[in-house]
Design an enzyme around this catalytic site. Structure first.
Site, PDB file in Angstrom:
ATOM      1  N   SER A  11      -6.127 -24.608  25.455  1.00 33.19           N
ATOM      2  CA  SER A  11      -5.829 -26.045  25.481  1.00 33.19           C
ATOM      3  C   SER A  11      -5.255 -26.515  24.143  1.00 33.19           C
ATOM      4  CB  SER A  11      -7.088 -26.844  25.790  1.00 33.19           C
ATOM      5  OG  SER A  11      -7.670 -26.421  26.999  1.00 33.19           O
TER       6      SER A  11
HETATM    7  N1  SAH Z   1     -11.236 -23.886  27.525  1.00 33.29           N
HETATM    8  C1  SAH Z   1     -10.147 -22.947  27.536  1.00 33.29           C
HETATM    9  C2  SAH Z   1      -9.010 -23.461  28.381  1.00 33.29           C
HETATM   10  C3  SAH Z   1      -8.487 -22.390  29.248  1.00 33.29           C
HETATM   11  S1  SAH Z   1      -7.438 -22.904  30.550  1.00 33.29           S
HETATM   12  C4  SAH Z   1      -9.717 -22.595  26.132  1.00 33.29           C
HETATM   13  O1  SAH Z   1     -10.168 -23.245  25.195  1.00 33.29           O
HETATM   14  O2  SAH Z   1      -8.938 -21.651  25.953  1.00 33.29           O
HETATM   15  C5  SAH Z   1      -8.570 -23.110  31.876  1.00 33.29           C
HETATM   16  C6  SAH Z   1      -9.396 -21.931  32.277  1.00 33.29           C
HETATM   17  O3  SAH Z   1     -10.138 -22.310  33.429  1.00 33.29           O
HETATM   18  C7  SAH Z   1      -8.603 -20.674  32.688  1.00 33.29           C
HETATM   19  O4  SAH Z   1      -9.034 -19.602  31.933  1.00 33.29           O
HETATM   20  C8  SAH Z   1      -8.942 -20.509  34.159  1.00 33.29           C
HETATM   21  O5  SAH Z   1      -9.019 -19.153  34.566  1.00 33.29           O
HETATM   22  C9  SAH Z   1     -10.288 -21.187  34.249  1.00 33.29           C
HETATM   23  N2  SAH Z   1     -10.671 -21.613  35.584  1.00 33.29           N
HETATM   24  C10 SAH Z   1      -9.913 -22.169  36.558  1.00 33.29           C
HETATM   25  N3  SAH Z   1     -10.648 -22.397  37.653  1.00 33.29           N
HETATM   26  C11 SAH Z   1     -11.918 -21.998  37.357  1.00 33.29           C
HETATM   27  C12 SAH Z   1     -13.154 -21.978  38.080  1.00 33.29           C
HETATM   28  N4  SAH Z   1     -13.247 -22.425  39.328  1.00 33.29           N
HETATM   29  N5  SAH Z   1     -14.232 -21.478  37.460  1.00 33.29           N
HETATM   30  C13 SAH Z   1     -14.188 -21.024  36.188  1.00 33.29           C
HETATM   31  N6  SAH Z   1     -13.066 -21.014  35.465  1.00 33.29           N
HETATM   32  C14 SAH Z   1     -11.936 -21.497  36.030  1.00 33.29           C
END
Ligand code: SAH
Length: 224
Positions: A75
């Site tokens: 993010s």
């Molecule tokens: N907080 C992260 C943002 C990653 S983007 C960071 O700081 O890097 C969002 C993430 O949510 C992705 O890795 C994606 O695989 C995950 N995601 C999407 N749907 C999800 C779900 N139902 N359960 C758990 N993770 C999920």
């Protein structure tokens, strides 16, 4: 209190990952309205360049989202800071994050002193995130699962941070929010998402809009 980080020479950084460059990101976050010194300090100390591919390290301290593989992104720092600032306002002790991704948001939450639980659906991303967090000496508990069901065993949580967007708020997560607790989550489709803040009070839930945002989608099921 901010827990101490274990910093290898790689984590300390140099050139485009040096402390000077990192401090510029902190100045930028201040300019765009982040005022909580605990959050700004966490951004100052957590080496974001270690949460992305080395080929992108020179861009680690730009205020933008960056690819982390599997079609996912780390993010944007402003979004991470804004969500952290929002949940800190209710003086939480525990936080559940849905969507570990690179592990950066989890590291920021740990660096402001919270007990962090995080859930990720893509096993490969979770393994990499765990390794990084361990190397930094950060104590974060994580699980490979579909985070739409939350992590009920450790709930209710004082704070819940959802880092992927769903068309609507997920009831199972709201149920795992403690009284006095706060959930922040992006809601909406690719056309437009809004970062929502929900505060559970003894007599009901207060919902507020924080800012328009752009997140990857919250998906169902798990991947290796
Ligand atoms: N907080 C992260 C943002 C990653 S983007 C960071 O700081 O890097 C969002 C993430 O949510 C992705 O890795 C994606 O695989 C995950 N995601 C999407 N749907 C999800 C779900 N139902 N359960 C758990 N993770 C999920």
């Amino acid at each position: 209190m901010t827990p101490r980080l274990r910093l290898s020479p790689e984590a300390v950084g140099s050139g485009m990952t040096s402390q000077r460059v990192r401090d510029r990101l902190v100045d930028r976050l201040r300019e765009v309205g982040i005022g909580d010194e605990r959050v700004l300090n966490a951004v100052r100390v957590v080496p974001r360049h270690l949460f992305i591919d080395e080929a992108l390290a020179s861009r680690a301290y730009e205020d933008t989202a960056l690819p982390i593989g599997h079609g996912q992104t780390i993010s944007q720092p402003w979004v991470v800071a804004r969500m952290t600032e929002a949940v800190l306002q209710v003086a939480p002790r525990t936080v559940l994050e849905v969507g570990t991704g690179s592990g950066y948001q989890a590291a920021i939450l740990a660096a402001v002193g919270l007990e962090v639980f995080t859930v990720e659906r893509i096993g490969d991303l979770l393994r990499q995130a765990r390794k990084r967090l361990r190397q930094l000496g950060m104590n974060v508990r994580s699980k490979h699962d579909d985070g739409r069901i939350g992590w009920p065993e450790h709930g209710p949580y004082d704070a819940i941070v959802v880092t992927a967007a769903a068309p609507a708020l997920v009831d199972a997560l709201i149920e795992q929010l403690a009284v006095g607790g706060r959930l922040v989550a992006p809601v909406g489709g690719p056309g437009g998402q809004m970062l929502l803040q929900l505060t559970r009070q003894a007599d009901g839930i207060v919902q507020e809009e924080l800012a328009p945002v752009s997140f990857v989608p919250l998906l169902s099921g798990m991947l290796d």
